[in-house]
Design a protein around this motif. Sequence first.
Motif, PDB file in Angstrom:
ATOM      1  N   UNK A 246     -15.799  71.565 -64.068  1.00 13.31           N
ATOM      2  CA  UNK A 246     -14.363  71.659 -64.324  1.00 13.31           C
ATOM      3  C   UNK A 246     -13.907  73.116 -64.332  1.00 13.31           C
ATOM      4  N   UNK A 247     -14.697  73.976 -64.977  1.00 11.96           N
ATOM      5  CA  UNK A 247     -14.385  75.399 -64.963  1.00 11.96           C
ATOM      6  C   UNK A 247     -14.453  75.987 -63.567  1.00 11.96           C
ATOM      7  N   UNK A 248     -15.459  75.564 -62.803  1.00  4.49           N
ATOM      8  CA  UNK A 248     -15.599  76.071 -61.434  1.00  4.49           C
ATOM      9  C   UNK A 248     -14.394  75.682 -60.575  1.00  4.49           C
ATOM     10  N   UNK A 249     -13.923  74.461 -60.751  1.00  2.00           N
ATOM     11  CA  UNK A 249     -12.761  74.016 -59.990  1.00  2.00           C
ATOM     12  C   UNK A 249     -11.522  74.833 -60.340  1.00  2.00           C
ATOM     13  N   UNK A 250     -11.340  75.091 -61.647  1.00  5.15           N
ATOM     14  CA  UNK A 250     -10.205  75.927 -62.046  1.00  5.15           C
ATOM     15  C   UNK A 250     -10.310  77.313 -61.420  1.00  5.15           C
ATOM     16  N   UNK A 251     -11.496  77.918 -61.501  1.00  5.28           N
ATOM     17  CA  UNK A 251     -11.685  79.256 -60.962  1.00  5.28           C
ATOM     18  C   UNK A 251     -11.476  79.328 -59.459  1.00  5.28           C
ATOM     19  N   UNK A 252     -12.018  78.349 -58.736  1.00  5.18           N
ATOM     20  CA  UNK A 252     -11.874  78.343 -57.279  1.00  5.18           C
ATOM     21  C   UNK A 252     -10.414  78.220 -56.882  1.00  5.18           C
ATOM     22  N   UNK A 253      -9.664  77.382 -57.600  1.00  2.58           N
ATOM     23  CA  UNK A 253      -8.259  77.188 -57.248  1.00  2.58           C
ATOM     24  C   UNK A 253      -7.447  78.452 -57.533  1.00  2.58           C
TER      25      UNK A 253
END
Length: 331
Positions: A144-151
């Motif tokens: 979930x954190x990775x998705x936020x960061x990538x976006x």
Amino acid sequence: MVAAVAAVGLLGACGSDDDAPAETDGGEATSEGDVTVGLITKTETNPFFVTMRTVATDYAQEQGVGLTALAGEFDGDNEGQVQAMENLISQGVDGIMITPNNSSGVLGAIEQARSQGIVVIALDTATDPEDAVDATFATDNFEAGRLQGAYVRAVLGDEEPRLIMLDGTAGGTVDTFRHDGFLEGFGLEEGDPAILGMENTQGDQNTAQTAMENLLQRSPDVNAVYTINEPAARGAYAAIEARGLTDQVTIGSIDGGCEGVQDVADGKYAATVMQFPAEMVRQGIDAIVEAAGGGEAPSGFVDTGSVVITDNPIEGIESEDTAWGLENCWG
């Protein structure tokens, strides 16, 4: 030290209190059934945990399951959660679902419960070690954190990042996974000079607003903000709006509550990563009922999913729009 709470009512489109049980003299949310389950959340105020209690109450009644819901007084109230565990053990419940404030601070109480044949399931937050409980039903918080960061990084495009990070509670498993996941998705390592500042917010809106105000004093050129959850994101947005910097700063978040999805629709955050706390609760109750009936006990980690919610999709990052998000928020 324990705020024993009744399941509360409507939260956006996430649940209803029409069938909520009456509050007992002790303030516990209770319902009766052949199988008995305890739910211990981190607090009684965070909308995420309010939703958990509401869904647990409704679903327990549908399934004919007895439910007692308890909570810590504040985020990080480990002692309160230990006392709640001891309360449920003394009641002789069949199973306990807990969102641990501290991943190692409740291990003694969990061991005591399991030694008496009580199934213990961690919701949302894993214990350390993970096998201290029978099973964990939760979001993959690193992902979930990775998705936020990538976006958020993709939104910046060619712009050099100037990042502020609003974390939750120091040392918490969820906080660590989301923080580290964000940095991986964003493409930075801890200590990178592009990280202008970090503060712990306990996931609280007012604390986050104050932290953001202080950080903006030192770093008014920020262009990206990581937030541990949507209350923290709302606090960050309020501080940024007051400084007239909303066009300069991209905010990302994690939760996917109905209010948070509406905030994305209104342009306050670029995106939020939706979790499914209702699914955690339902699967947890089902697993305890099966085990209590002589079936297989739950085990291992069960990822209940996460989805990026935004009205500005970016190629290479799977997402749903806010219309979908409002239909599915915290389902």
